[in-house]
Write a protein that holds these residues in place. Structure first.
Motif, PDB file in Angstrom:
ATOM      1  N   ASP A  12     -13.664  20.242   4.524  1.00  0.00           N
ATOM      2  CA  ASP A  12     -13.204  19.222   5.468  1.00  0.00           C
ATOM      3  C   ASP A  12     -13.483  17.848   4.880  1.00  0.00           C
ATOM      4  OD1 ASP A  12     -12.377  17.978   7.897  1.00  0.00           O
ATOM      5  OD2 ASP A  12     -14.477  17.786   8.475  1.00  0.00           O
ATOM      6  N   ARG A  15      -9.444  13.181   7.127  1.00  0.00           N
ATOM      7  CA  ARG A  15      -8.104  13.403   7.674  1.00  0.00           C
ATOM      8  C   ARG A  15      -7.394  14.601   7.074  1.00  0.00           C
ATOM      9  NH1 ARG A  15      -5.519   7.567   6.950  1.00  0.00           N
ATOM     10  NH2 ARG A  15      -6.186   8.052   4.863  1.00  0.00           N
ATOM     11  N   THR A  16      -7.953  15.208   6.076  1.00  0.00           N
ATOM     12  CA  THR A  16      -7.302  16.327   5.416  1.00  0.00           C
ATOM     13  C   THR A  16      -8.371  17.314   4.988  1.00  0.00           C
ATOM     14  OG1 THR A  16      -5.671  16.908   3.741  1.00  0.00           O
ATOM     15  CG2 THR A  16      -7.363  15.323   3.094  1.00  0.00           C
ATOM     16  N   ASN A  17      -7.967  18.401   4.447  1.00  0.00           N
ATOM     17  CA  ASN A  17      -8.903  19.347   3.857  1.00  0.00           C
ATOM     18  C   ASN A  17      -8.662  19.371   2.356  1.00  0.00           C
ATOM     19  OD1 ASN A  17     -10.139  20.303   6.242  1.00  0.00           O
ATOM     20  ND2 ASN A  17      -8.364  21.589   6.649  1.00  0.00           N
ATOM     21  N   LEU A  18      -9.744  19.309   1.591  1.00  0.00           N
ATOM     22  CA  LEU A  18      -9.638  19.443   0.148  1.00  0.00           C
ATOM     23  C   LEU A  18      -9.652  20.923  -0.200  1.00  0.00           C
ATOM     24  CD1 LEU A  18     -12.252  16.764  -0.987  1.00  0.00           C
ATOM     25  CD2 LEU A  18      -9.785  16.491  -0.658  1.00  0.00           C
ATOM     26  N   THR A  36      -5.369  20.175  -3.430  1.00  0.00           N
ATOM     27  CA  THR A  36      -5.122  19.687  -2.079  1.00  0.00           C
ATOM     28  C   THR A  36      -3.638  19.404  -1.876  1.00  0.00           C
ATOM     29  OG1 THR A  36      -7.326  18.734  -2.027  1.00  0.00           O
ATOM     30  CG2 THR A  36      -5.745  17.896  -0.417  1.00  0.00           C
ATOM     31  N   GLU A  38      -1.905  18.318   1.580  1.00  0.00           N
ATOM     32  CA  GLU A  38      -2.244  18.029   2.963  1.00  0.00           C
ATOM     33  C   GLU A  38      -1.492  18.893   3.961  1.00  0.00           C
ATOM     34  OE1 GLU A  38      -2.420  13.937   4.104  1.00  0.00           O
ATOM     35  OE2 GLU A  38      -3.283  13.365   2.182  1.00  0.00           O
ATOM     36  N   GLY A  39      -2.256  19.580   4.794  1.00  0.00           N
ATOM     37  CA  GLY A  39      -1.696  20.405   5.851  1.00  0.00           C
ATOM     38  C   GLY A  39      -1.192  21.758   5.390  1.00  0.00           C
ATOM     39  N   LYS A  40      -1.314  22.073   4.126  1.00  0.00           N
ATOM     40  CA  LYS A  40      -0.792  23.333   3.592  1.00  0.00           C
ATOM     41  C   LYS A  40      -1.881  24.131   2.868  1.00  0.00           C
ATOM     42  CE  LYS A  40       3.244  22.312   5.080  1.00  0.00           C
ATOM     43  NZ  LYS A  40       3.407  22.630   6.482  1.00  0.00           N
ATOM     44  N   GLU A  41      -3.111  24.038   3.367  1.00  0.00           N
ATOM     45  CA  GLU A  41      -4.229  24.690   2.695  1.00  0.00           C
ATOM     46  C   GLU A  41      -4.024  26.192   2.535  1.00  0.00           C
ATOM     47  OE1 GLU A  41      -4.690  22.931   5.600  1.00  0.00           O
ATOM     48  OE2 GLU A  41      -5.464  21.050   4.800  1.00  0.00           O
ATOM     49  N   THR A  84       1.220  22.826  -7.086  1.00  0.00           N
ATOM     50  CA  THR A  84      -0.158  22.446  -6.762  1.00  0.00           C
ATOM     51  C   THR A  84      -1.121  23.514  -7.253  1.00  0.00           C
ATOM     52  OG1 THR A  84       0.542  21.128  -4.856  1.00  0.00           O
ATOM     53  CG2 THR A  84      -1.747  21.878  -4.874  1.00  0.00           C
ATOM     54  N   ARG A 153      -5.279   3.907  10.462  1.00  0.00           N
ATOM     55  CA  ARG A 153      -4.428   4.854  11.186  1.00  0.00           C
ATOM     56  C   ARG A 153      -3.735   4.136  12.328  1.00  0.00           C
ATOM     57  NH1 ARG A 153      -9.801   7.104  13.383  1.00  0.00           N
ATOM     58  NH2 ARG A 153      -9.983   5.883  15.264  1.00  0.00           N
TER      59      ARG A 153
END
Length: 158
Positions: A12, A15-18, A36, A38-41, A84, A153
């Motif tokens: 975590d 704003r994103t997850n690494l 990373t 974003e949003g597609k972990e 990625t 933001r």
């Protein structure tokens, strides 16, 4: 030296997850890559799992050969998720080679090109609500040495 496993860590990060990729070798060297998207972990983790099946048992120092064959042999080439995953694998393989030789990765890639890198702060405003909060967070970030701050933001009011 051979690759024995590949795994991922999802961390975590505001704003994103690494997504961190670890490539493990039979000699105990672990290479790290960053995947990373974003949003597609979970999608990236799935692609990394596919990559892992293809690379276990291979010599991690044969970087160009591994990447060429993976890119060539996958029916659906390209796309952000696959690229990625391949990018993270490549980073980890360069990291393994550098660790094995006891040199920085930059040395393997032609040497360092600069002594300093400018950076900007991202997420410096976390937790800020009022204009005063933003100002205090900006001052604290600048005092820590940053000269550039990313945008804030957007807030939606109802």
């Amino acid at each position: 030296m051979k690759i024995v496993s590949v795994d991922t860590l999802v961390v975590d990060f505001y704003r994103t997850n690494l997504v961190i990729v670890r490539v493990h070798t039979d000699e105990g060297i672990v290479g790290l890559g960053e995947a990373t998207l974003e949003g597609k972990e979970r999608a990236v983790q799935g692609a990394i799992a596919e990559v892992a099946e293809a690379v276990v048992g291979l010599d991690p120092t044969r970087i160009s050969k591994i990447l060429y064959e993976l890119a060539r042999d996958w029916y659906w080439r390209g796309g952000p998720v696959i690229m990625t995953a391949l990018s993270a694998l490549e980073m980890a393989l360069w990291d393994i080679s550098a660790r094995d030789l006891g040199v920085p990765v930059s040395r393997l890639l032609g040497g360092a090109t600069r002594d300093r890198v400018r950076a900007y702060a991202n997420g410096w405003f976390s937790g800020a609500v009022t204009p005063e909060d933003y100002a205090a967070a900006a001052r604290k970030t600048v005092e820590s040495g940053f000269r550039g701050l990313s945008g804030t933001r957007s807030r939606t009011t109802t």
